[in-house]
Design a protein around this motif. Structure first.
Motif, short mmCIF file in Angstrom:
data_model
loop_
_atom_site.label_atom_id
_atom_site.label_comp_id
_atom_site.label_asym_id
_atom_site.label_seq_id
_atom_site.Cartn_x
_atom_site.Cartn_y
_atom_site.Cartn_z
N VAL A 273 0.85 -1.21 0.00
CA VAL A 273 0.00 0.00 0.00
C VAL A 273 0.88 1.25 0.00
N ILE A 274 1.90 1.24 0.85
CA ILE A 274 2.81 2.40 0.92
C ILE A 274 3.49 2.63 -0.43
N ASP A 275 3.96 1.57 -1.05
CA ASP A 275 4.68 1.72 -2.33
C ASP A 275 3.76 2.23 -3.43
N ILE A 276 2.53 1.68 -3.47
CA ILE A 276 1.57 2.11 -4.51
C ILE A 276 1.27 3.60 -4.36
N ALA A 277 1.04 4.02 -3.11
CA ALA A 277 0.71 5.43 -2.85
C ALA A 277 1.86 6.34 -3.30
N ALA A 278 3.08 5.97 -2.91
CA ALA A 278 4.23 6.84 -3.23
C ALA A 278 4.43 6.96 -4.74
N THR A 279 4.32 5.84 -5.44
CA THR A 279 4.51 5.87 -6.91
C THR A 279 3.45 6.75 -7.56
N ALA A 280 2.20 6.58 -7.10
CA ALA A 280 1.09 7.36 -7.69
C ALA A 280 1.27 8.85 -7.43
N ILE A 281 1.65 9.19 -6.21
CA ILE A 281 1.81 10.62 -5.88
C ILE A 281 2.91 11.25 -6.74
N ARG A 282 4.01 10.51 -6.90
CA ARG A 282 5.12 11.07 -7.71
C ARG A 282 4.65 11.31 -9.15
N ARG A 283 3.86 10.40 -9.69
CA ARG A 283 3.37 10.57 -11.06
C ARG A 283 2.40 11.78 -11.13
N ALA A 284 1.46 11.82 -10.18
CA ALA A 284 0.46 12.90 -10.20
C ALA A 284 1.12 14.27 -10.06
N ARG A 285 2.18 14.29 -9.28
CA ARG A 285 2.89 15.56 -9.03
C ARG A 285 3.38 16.20 -10.33
N THR A 286 3.64 15.38 -11.35
CA THR A 286 4.13 15.94 -12.61
C THR A 286 2.98 16.44 -13.50
N LEU A 287 1.76 16.15 -13.11
CA LEU A 287 0.62 16.45 -13.99
C LEU A 287 -0.35 17.50 -13.46
N ALA A 288 -0.12 17.97 -12.23
CA ALA A 288 -1.03 18.98 -11.66
C ALA A 288 -0.24 19.89 -10.73
N HIS A 289 -0.84 21.03 -10.43
CA HIS A 289 -0.14 21.96 -9.53
C HIS A 289 0.03 21.37 -8.14
N GLU A 290 -0.97 20.61 -7.68
CA GLU A 290 -0.85 20.05 -6.34
C GLU A 290 -1.51 18.68 -6.27
N VAL A 291 -1.10 17.92 -5.27
CA VAL A 291 -1.63 16.55 -5.11
C VAL A 291 -2.19 16.42 -3.69
N GLU A 292 -3.42 15.90 -3.65
CA GLU A 292 -4.02 15.54 -2.36
C GLU A 292 -4.03 14.03 -2.27
N PHE A 293 -3.65 13.50 -1.12
CA PHE A 293 -3.71 12.05 -0.95
C PHE A 293 -4.75 11.70 0.13
N SER A 294 -5.70 10.84 -0.25
CA SER A 294 -6.72 10.37 0.70
C SER A 294 -6.47 8.92 1.04
N ALA A 295 -6.44 8.63 2.34
CA ALA A 295 -6.31 7.25 2.81
C ALA A 295 -7.73 6.74 3.03
N GLU A 296 -8.27 6.03 2.05
CA GLU A 296 -9.66 5.61 2.17
C GLU A 296 -9.85 4.74 3.42
N ASP A 297 -10.95 4.96 4.11
CA ASP A 297 -11.25 4.27 5.37
C ASP A 297 -10.19 4.57 6.44
N ALA A 298 -9.67 5.79 6.39
CA ALA A 298 -8.58 6.19 7.30
C ALA A 298 -8.96 6.01 8.76
N LEU A 299 -10.22 6.33 9.07
CA LEU A 299 -10.59 6.32 10.49
C LEU A 299 -10.73 4.93 11.07
N ARG A 300 -10.64 3.88 10.21
CA ARG A 300 -10.59 2.50 10.74
C ARG A 300 -9.20 1.89 10.47
N THR A 301 -8.24 2.76 10.25
CA THR A 301 -6.86 2.32 10.00
C THR A 301 -6.05 2.43 11.30
N GLU A 302 -5.07 1.51 11.47
CA GLU A 302 -4.20 1.59 12.65
C GLU A 302 -3.49 2.95 12.61
#
Ligand code: KIV
Ligand code: ZN
Length: 409
Positions: free
Chosen positions: A133-162
């Protein structure tokens, strides 16, 4: 501090001051709920209304979901000037590229990436380990960063995450280039004290927390979306994701108008501001109802027909003496009006007031007689209109021609 709130242990005091950004997701989370879909033209009209309302970010859609969604996001991105335009994307190349492309014309663009982090979602939805999960998120954010002014990352179901794992995912997200970290209560499960604790923990444990904005995105399955959003703000969230009329998946999202008016009405408690032109709340809510064909419930806070309506005699009497007896906001501040509804619970004071507004001169004897006919009518009719009152007065005058006269006409 208002003495009524002394001893209030809500930790709103722990992080005060500043501006809360309003991220509107009516056109994405709201629009994807059953019964609320909008075509491109409707979405564009709504987007203009949201711009006039003063929202900071408009989530215009999920471009990879359909060609029509792509086109709507692209058109909104090209047309609107003031707000940041966001597009949703899974952490997948095709989604990210499609979001980047749809946002190309935007003055300020944001790719909003999401990926599940909770154990339940990791196991049953993704079939991925924590590290994956960590690796997928990091790769996606790096890609998105090249295509938009800013990137927001949402951890779906965050409030039931450790919490420790969530803090680690967010830390990696910051390193990869995300500038907004959204911790959604995807299934509307938590309580205000729990979300407060989670945001406090994240702000203390995420590496680079001081350089990013923390965001709340609360669903209303247990009716706590607005309370939870406010609790997150109390713990330092400076972006709230919400929708007009609270539309959204299942029971909906936090209602924008409720969050904004709670912050404004209780400003000394929360001590934060938004950039919302609150007078536009009511018209914007009604526009959404018109575009989706879904009426606003009468008793909906802030924008329902009953939000500033008073029918009972005791309340009407109080209102006629001092508005503050039964209203905590000025209706004009949200673009609405007070109405003293005449019905079976109404009293003489409100009837007299309405007759005076209708330009009848009414003495006590006339009022007594008309009040009796009025009460009889309310047994048969739920509410009494001005036309009904004029008819009552006409009838009364015909029987007692000198008793009451219309001052004019
Ligand atoms: O509820 C949710 O988790 C979402 C994400 C896509 C932000 O809507
Ligand atoms: Zn959501």
């Amino acid at each position: 501090m208002n003495p009524a709130h002394q001893g209030n242990t809500d930790a709103v005091e722990s992080d005060v001051g500043g501006r809360v950004r309003i991220f509107d997701t009516t056109l994405r989370d709201g629009e994807q709920a059953p019964g609320f879909s909008m075509d491109r033209r409707a979405k564009l009209r709504m987007a203009h209304a949201l711009e006039d309302l003063g929202v900071d970010i408009i989530e215009a859609g999920f471009p990879q979901a359909s060609p029509d969604d792509f086109a709507a996001v692209a058109e909104i991105a090209r047309t609107l000037k003031a707000p940041t335009i966001a597009a949703l994307a899974r952490c997948q190349e095709a989604d990210i590229d499609s979001a980047g492309k749809a946002l190309q014309g935007a003055r300020q663009s944001r790719i909003h990436l999401f990926l599940s982090t909770s154990p339940l979602h990791r196991e049953h939805k993704l079939g991925k380990s924590r590290q994956e999960v960590i690796d997928i998120a990091a790769t996606a954010i790096r890609r998105a960063r090249t295509l938009a002014h800013e990137v927001e990352f949402s951890a779906e179901d965050a409030l039931r995450t450790e919490p420790d794992f969530l803090a680690e995912v967010f830390s990696v997200a910051v390193e990869a280039g995300a500038s907004v970290l959204n911790a959604p209560d995807t299934v509307g499960y938590v309580t205000p004290s729990e979300i407060h604790a989670m945001f406090t923990y994240l702000r203390e444990h995420v590496r680079g927390a001081e350089s990013v904005v923390f965001s709340a995105h609360c669903h209303d399955d247990l009716g706590m979306a607005v309370a939870n959003s406010l609790a997150a703000i109390g713990a330092g969230a400076r972006q709230v994701e919400c929708t007009i009329n609270g539309i959204g998946e299942r029971a909906g999202n936090a209602a924008l108008e409720e969050v904004v008016m709670a912050l404004r009405t209780r400003q000394p408690l929360f001590r934060v501001d938004t950039g919302i032109v609150t007078q536009r709340l009511f018209p914007t809510s009604r526009l959404l109802a018109e575009l989706t064909g879904q009426a606003v419930p009468r008793n909906k806070a802030i924008v329902g027909d009953n939000a500033f309506a008073h029918e009972s005699g005791i309340h009407q009497h109080g209102m006629l003496k001092h508005r503050g007896t039964y209203e905590i906001m000025r209706p004009q501040d949200v673009g609405a009006k007070t109405s003293l509804v005449l019905g079976k619970h109404s009293g003489r004071h409100a009837l007299r007031q309405r007759l005076v507004e209708l330009e009848f001169a009414v003495d006590e004897a006339t009022l007594d007689a008309v009040f009796e006919s009025f009460k009889n009518l309310t047994d048969r009719q739920r509410s009494i209109t001005n036309d009904d009152l004029v008819a009552l007065m006409d009838k009364h005058q015909n029987h007692h021609p000198t008793a009451a006269v219309a001052v004019q006409s």
